[in-house]
Each structure stands twice: as structure tokens, then as C-alpha cells.
Scaffold this motif. Structure first.
Motif, short mmCIF file in Angstrom:
data_model
loop_
_atom_site.label_atom_id
_atom_site.label_comp_id
_atom_site.label_asym_id
_atom_site.label_seq_id
_atom_site.Cartn_x
_atom_site.Cartn_y
_atom_site.Cartn_z
N PRO A 80 -5.42 5.15 -4.89
CA PRO A 80 -5.58 3.70 -4.96
C PRO A 80 -5.15 3.01 -3.68
N VAL A 81 -5.62 1.80 -3.50
CA VAL A 81 -5.30 1.02 -2.31
C VAL A 81 -5.10 -0.44 -2.71
N GLY A 113 0.28 8.31 -5.92
CA GLY A 113 -0.28 9.33 -5.06
C GLY A 113 -1.52 8.81 -4.35
N SER A 114 -2.28 9.72 -3.75
CA SER A 114 -3.47 9.30 -3.02
C SER A 114 -4.55 10.37 -3.12
N SER A 162 -1.00 -0.88 -18.01
CA SER A 162 -0.20 0.30 -17.71
C SER A 162 0.18 0.35 -16.23
N VAL A 163 -0.78 0.05 -15.36
CA VAL A 163 -0.51 0.04 -13.92
C VAL A 163 0.50 -1.05 -13.58
N ARG A 170 0.83 -1.21 0.00
CA ARG A 170 0.00 0.00 0.00
C ARG A 170 0.87 1.26 0.00
N LYS A 171 1.94 1.20 0.77
CA LYS A 171 2.86 2.33 0.80
C LYS A 171 3.51 2.55 -0.56
N ILE A 172 3.94 1.46 -1.21
CA ILE A 172 4.55 1.56 -2.53
C ILE A 172 3.56 2.13 -3.54
N THR A 173 2.31 1.67 -3.47
CA THR A 173 1.27 2.17 -4.38
C THR A 173 1.06 3.67 -4.20
#
Length: 540
Positions: A96-97, A90-91, A136-137, A82-85
Motif C-alpha cells: 500500500p501507499v 509491508g510492501s 480494519s485498516v 508512507r513509511k509508517i504504512t
């Protein structure tokens, strides 16, 4: 019953005739029930040995159950991803989660199971990302993980964008846990949530699912990449078996899904069926034997359209496209799909052969010709302690050639293979690497990577933690915040050391060690030694 006669032309101008028997739904169901009774009668249950078999199965289940450390490792891996995402995308409004699903959220995983993760950009179940956006993600995520792979934090980074569901595979060096990252996999999350709720209705479902899934894994029958059964098809077949007992143990999924897929509605409907299967007093052993008989009885009927339906809790008739109906297990969310679509024709013969051998082994046991230890080995392998822990697995089904992984990332990996020829991905090379080119073992000290930015935080993101269900231990466990792993080497960091089983498989109590984690070498920042009694002790 209708008889369909089809004439086909041969190459030399002659004709031959094929006769297909087309059964109605009622005829299929009647045939299935009759054949099941015949198969069950072929394994006469010895009432004096049935408790022994039941004890054997529950003992194996307790051995295989993950330990509290396994839950904490996976929960913290979710926090880290989650931290890497957040660093990548961004948030905004909490998205995203990264959210887990699959065997971990269903509490049907073993210490060597993969961790399925989904990167979600919204909470809307109906929101669908295009395949192009998903790829892409995956590629953006893989670039970041390639950089961590070069630092030795993770290995086996492999984006598979040609798959039906594009995924990114990566292995944490500290734990050996392989993570499969997908994007907006809401269907997978919903199915996992449904089975988790269903497991709350009767513990026999979880125990039997666990045993059958492991039996299939031991006999190489649980790998869609090798054209055998998926985990979802195995679990669905177990649920179907419990739905069709007399009296039934589980309700039809149509009753659970009648108000939609919203989590609150699902949970409310599940609670209405609490104690639904209490009238059925069959033991795990009886259900295991009858499940093997049921699957064997359907061997000759799959090709005629017989299909197991969790939605209707009964056999139904279904016609699939050519090549996807060798084994038929209806997807209860998308009823046009087959959970067992990956099973090949030759592989289905292998599945039936293993089922038949299992039935013969049970028959020998019931006749007193086989002892419990031999039966346990034939059904579930030797259950070596070394095989029940997570280990790095560097071989993927999509790779046709055997190659080696290296810390320099995928480009250097491919370039070296092109010029050097032979390489290896054998897991044996992890323990005794011949050179720096082969990926170094998980417990190798690499203090230089300790300053990586990935370790500059303590995961404190609140989210619903996955905890042990308690089956096999006799109690449920909640982990306090102090039990979370601390920053350290590898993706995960140091493991918690305050929850340890007293012995490996027959413990009914767990103790919490009061001392905190000690510094040590290795990716986890802590080496482990396994004592003879089965507990894990930190070793400097």
C-alpha cells in the motif's frame, strides 16, 4: 409552470391545502437568469473603484497563500506516513501507499488547512474496498499512532468509523497540521486531480476559489460537520460561475471527462481547452461581485429543484431526498449525489444572510461609504499573522463533551474523563498547561522521544511533489532534495530553512538562505520567531 395542490389532514380532522409551484427546466433557468441580473443591478459597479477592489482581493490572496515551508512540511508528512504504512502492512509491488488529495493537491490550502491522505492498496480506480476492510485498516493505523501519541510525537488521534467515509484524525505536534487519513478514497483523489487540472486553464479559478473558500471559513460557513458547505461544494460553485459567464471561462466537465477518468486522458483533454477563457477579460473583482449576485439570485429557487451542474455547465432541475436539497450542487462524477447534501435548512438561511451582508458591504464600498481596510476586515477578518499558521486543533465535531487530550492515549483519556468529570479541550490550555495531564505545547523540549523508531530514516521515497503554483508570487518554485526536512522531533522532523519570503504578502521574489538548519529546541528541532517584515528566522 404546473401547480400541484396537495391536501393534508390536521390532527383535529380538518384539512388544509398546500400549493407547490412546479417549474420546468426552461422556466427555472429563465427565472435564475432574470434574478441574477436583478441582483447584479442592485450592486452598481463603480468603474473608478473596481481596480481598488481587485487590488484588495489580490492582496488578500497573496497574504493567505502558503509559504514554501508549508509545502515542504506537508510533502514530508506524506513521506513519513508512507513509511509508517510500510511498517504496518509491508510492501508488495509498491503498495500500500499513502497519497495526498483535497485542498493540498488542488493547491487551495492555507497553512491551517487539514491534510487529506488516502491509504491505497492498488492503482486500480475501479477497485473498491469493503467498508469492513476500511475500518480494519483505520484501527490498525490508529494503534500505531496511539503509541506515538503516548510519546508526545502526535496528538488528537481519533478514529471516526461511523462516518460516511471512515477516517482517522491525527495532529502532528511539531507543525500543528491535522491529517485526515482515509482508505481507498479514489473518488476524492480523482476529484482533486480534476480540479487541479482545471486550475491550469485559468488562474482566476484558483484565485476566486481561494478567496471564496476563505470567506466562507471566516463566516463559519465551511464545515459539513456543522451542516454548512463543504469545500468541494464551494469550489464547484466557483467553477460553475466561471462556466456560465458570457463568454465562458471554463468548459463543461462533460468535455473533460468524455474519455474516462484516466490521468493521461484527463490531461490530454485539458490541454485541448488551454486558453478557453481568454476571450473573457473580467477581473477577479468583477467575478467576485457577480458570484455573490448569482448565489443570492438562486436563494428562492433551490427548493424548486434548481441545481448547479459542472458536468453540463448550466443550471439543471434535480430532485433530492428530503433534507439534502437545501443547496444543490451536482457531483460531476456521481451525478446522483449532491456535494452540498450536508447543508441544513437553518444553516442555509445563515448562508443567505451572510451572502446578503456581503452584497451590502460591497454596495457601500462601491458608493464610497466604506474604505478598503474596513471592507477587507468585514469580508476576510483581520488576517492576523498568528491566525495564518498551523496550530494544534484538539476539538472535533463528533465529540459532544469537552474533554482534554493526554499523552497516555485514548484509553487513559476516556478513563480520566469518566472519573474526574470536567475537562477542557480549549486551545488556550496549550500555551499555559496547568499540569502534566494536559497535552504539552508544541515547542516544549522532549529529548527523551528523540530515539523513537519513526525518526531512524530520512524520507527519500520518490513521488510527485506538490509545489506552489506561483499564483500570488509571480513564479513557480521547485524544491531541491536538500530542502527536505531532516530527522528530528515530532512526526515531521526539522523544517527546511532555505526558502523564505522577503515579506509577508507583497513579495514577488523569494530568496533561499544558504545556511543549513541549526539545532534547537522544540518538536521540529527548530524554534521560529516571526520578524516584523514577515520572514521567519531560526532562534536558538
Amino acid at each position: 409552470m404546473r401547480v400541484s395542490i396537495i391536501s393534508r389532514a390536521l390532527n383535529f380532522g380538518l384539512f388544509y391545502t398546500q400549493v407547490f409551484l412546479v417549474f420546468s427546466l426552461a422556466e427555472l433557468q429563465r427565472h435564475a437568469e432574470c434574478l441574477e441580473l436583478e441582483e447584479l443591478a442592485a450592486i452598481p459597479v463603480n468603474p473608478t473603484l473596481l481596480p481598488t477592489l481587485n487590488h484588495l482581493l489580490l492582496e488578500v490572496y497573496a497574504i493567505l497563500r502558503p509559504k514554501p515551508l508549508d509545502y515542504d512540511e506537508r510533502n514530508t508528512l506524506v513521506d513519513v506516513f508512507r513509511k509508517i504504512t510500510k511498517q504496518i502492512f509491508g510492501s508488495k509491488d509498491g503498495f500500500p501507499v499513502v497519497e495526498p488529495f483535497g485542498s493540498f493537491t488542488m493547491d487551495l490550502f492555507t497553512p491551517r488547512s487539514d491534510l487529506d491522505l488516502s491509504v491505497n492498496f492498488s492503482a486500480n480506480i475501479d477497485d473498491r474496498y469493503s467498508r469492513k476492510n476500511k475500518i480494519s485498516v483505520i484501527r490498525k493505523f490508529s494503534k500505531v499512532l496511539y503509541s506515538h501519541q503516548r510519546k508526545g510525537i502526535c496528538c488528537g488521534v481519533l478514529p471516526i468509523v461511523s462516518a460516511r467515509v471512515p477516517i482517522l484524525k491525527v495532529i502532528d505536534c511539531g507543525t500543528g497540521v491535522e491529517c485526515d487519513i482515509s482508505v481507498e478514497n479514489k473518488d476524492g483523489m480523482t476529484r482533486s486531480r480534476i480540479f487541479k487540472f482545471v486550475s491550469l486553464l485559468d488562474e482566476r479559478f484558483q484565485i476566486l476559489s481561494y478567496l471564496v473558500k476563505f470567506w466562507a471559513k471566516v463566516h463559519d460557513l465551511n464545515s459539513p460537520r456543522e451542516l454548512t458547505m463543504s469545500s468541494m461544494s464551494i469550489i464547484s460553485l466557483v467553477a460553475f460561475h466561471l462556466q456560465t459567464r458570457h463568454p465562458p471561462i471554463l468548459p463543461a466537465f462533460s468535455d473533460l471527462l468524455k474519455d474516462g477518468l484516466d490521468c493521461a486522458n484527463l490531461e490530454r483533454n485539458i490541454l485541448l481547452f488551454k486558453g478557453f477563457g481568454s476571450r473573457n477579460t473580467e477581473s477577479v473583482a468583477e467575478l467576485f461581485v457577480s458570484l455573490i449576485s448569482k448565489l443570492l439570485s438562486a436563494e428562492s429557487l433551490w427548493e424548486h429543484g434548481l441545481c448547479a451542474s459542472n458536468f453540463e455547465a448550466s443550471w439543471i432541475s434535480k430532485t433530492w431526498k428530503k433534507g439534502v436539497g437545501n443547496l444543490s450542487v451536482e457531483d460531476f462524477l456521481d451525478r446522483s449525489q449532491n456535494f452540498a447534501r450536508s447543508v441544513g435548512k437553518v444553516q442555509m438561511q445563515k448562508i443567505c444572510k451572510c451572502l446578503r451582508q456581503c452584497a451590502l458591504d460591497l454596495l457601500d464600498f462601491m458608493r464610497g461609504k466604506m474604505d478598503t481596510s474596513k471592507l477587507k476586515t468585514l469580508l476576510f477578518g483581520r488576517l492576523s499573522p498568528g491566525e495564518l499558521v498551523s496550530k494544534p486543533r484538539l476539538t472535533h465535531g463528533k465529540r459532544r463533551k469537552k474533554r482534554e487530550l493526554c499523552p497516555q492515549g485514548r484509553y487513559a483519556f476516556q478513563k480520566r474523563v469518566k472519573h474526574s468529570g470536567n475537562a477542557t479541550t480549549s486551545s488556550d490550555s496549550l500555551h499555559t498547561p496547568a499540569s502534566d495531564k494536559v497535552f504539552r505545547p508544541p515547542l516544549h523540549d522532549r529529548s527523551r522521544i528523540q530515539q523513537s523508531s519513526i525518526h531512524h530514516f530520512v524520507p527519500v521515497i520518490p513521488w510527485p511533489r506538490i509545489i506552489p503554483s506561483g499564483y500570488g508570487y509571480g513564479l513557480s518554485l521547485e524544491f531541491s532534495s536538500v530542502a527536505r526536512p531532516h530527522p528530528g522531533k515530532g512526526i515531521l522532523g526539522r523544517p527546511p530553512s532555505n526558502a523564505v519570503p522577503l515579506n509577508q504578502w507583497n513579495s514577488t521574489h523569494l530568496v533561499r538562505r544558504q545556511q543549513g538548519p541549526h539545532p534547537g529546541k522544540g518538536i521540529l528541532g527548530h524554534k521560529f520567531q516571526k520578524s516584523r517584515c514577515g520572514s521567519y528566522n531560526g532562534a536558538e
